[in-house]
Design an enzyme around this catalytic site. Structure first.
Site, PDB file in Angstrom:
ATOM      1  N   GLY A 204      10.117 -66.627  48.394  1.00 61.11           N
ATOM      2  CA  GLY A 204       8.969 -66.704  47.497  1.00 61.11           C
ATOM      3  C   GLY A 204       9.022 -65.673  46.378  1.00 61.11           C
ATOM      4  N   CYS A 205       9.444 -64.474  46.720  1.00 59.79           N
ATOM      5  CA  CYS A 205       9.515 -63.401  45.724  1.00 59.79           C
ATOM      6  C   CYS A 205      10.624 -63.672  44.708  1.00 59.79           C
ATOM      7  CB  CYS A 205       9.719 -62.058  46.412  1.00 59.79           C
ATOM      8  SG  CYS A 205       8.317 -61.612  47.470  1.00 59.79           S
TER       9      CYS A 205
END
Length: 157
Positions: free
Chosen positions: A44-45
């Site tokens: 996600g990051c």
């Protein structure tokens, strides 16, 4: 005390790129898109960072800088930036000072375990250093487009 919309943001000094010490006041005169994320190199990051990377020029045209903040150390940030060709600053918040000031250092639960970590959040700071917009508990999909639209609207005022 947590910073709120309409207030000046705290001027906490953190470690940035190349051992440089950075404060938010260093960017007075520009819009700042300050995004907090949990950890370098996670799916996600990485998606969020690459989305900001891909829109970097559009933010720059609006006189806005993008700054990412996580508790990762400088070495990990450098690897993350190099691997994904990230053109913006990543700050080390290993003592959680800035994260706590923005109230994004939270108790999290995952697979039955509790731990402290960053709640994915983004903040728009105006050219005078005041908080003008916030996105909390961010979902990565379409988030960067929302942030870019907010900068466009702020710069049109």
């Amino acid at each position: 005390m947590t910073v709120e919309i309409g207030q000046k943001v705290p001027d906490i000094e953190l470690l940035g790129d190349h051992d440089e010490r950075v404060k938010l006041s260093d960017f007075k005169g520009k819009y700042v898109v300050l995004y907090f994320y949990p950890k370098d190199m996670t799916p996600g990051c990485t998606t969020e960072a690459c989305d900001f990377r891909d829109s970097h020029e559009s933010f720059k045209e609006l006189d806005a800088v993008i700054i990412g903040v996580s508790p990762d150390d400088q070495g990990r940030h450098e690897k993350f930036k190099e691997k994904h060709d990230l053109p913006f600053l990543l700050l080390v918040d290993d003592e959680h000072k800035l994260s706590e000031a923005f109230d994004v250092w939270k108790l999290k639960k995952n697979f039955g375990k509790e731990y402290m970590g960053i709640e994915r959040s983004t903040f728009l700071i105006d050219k005078e250093g005041q908080l003008v917009k916030e996105w909390r508990k961010v979902k990565v999909k379409d988030h960067v487009a929302d942030a870019l639209q907010a900068v466009k609207e702020a710069s049109a005022e």
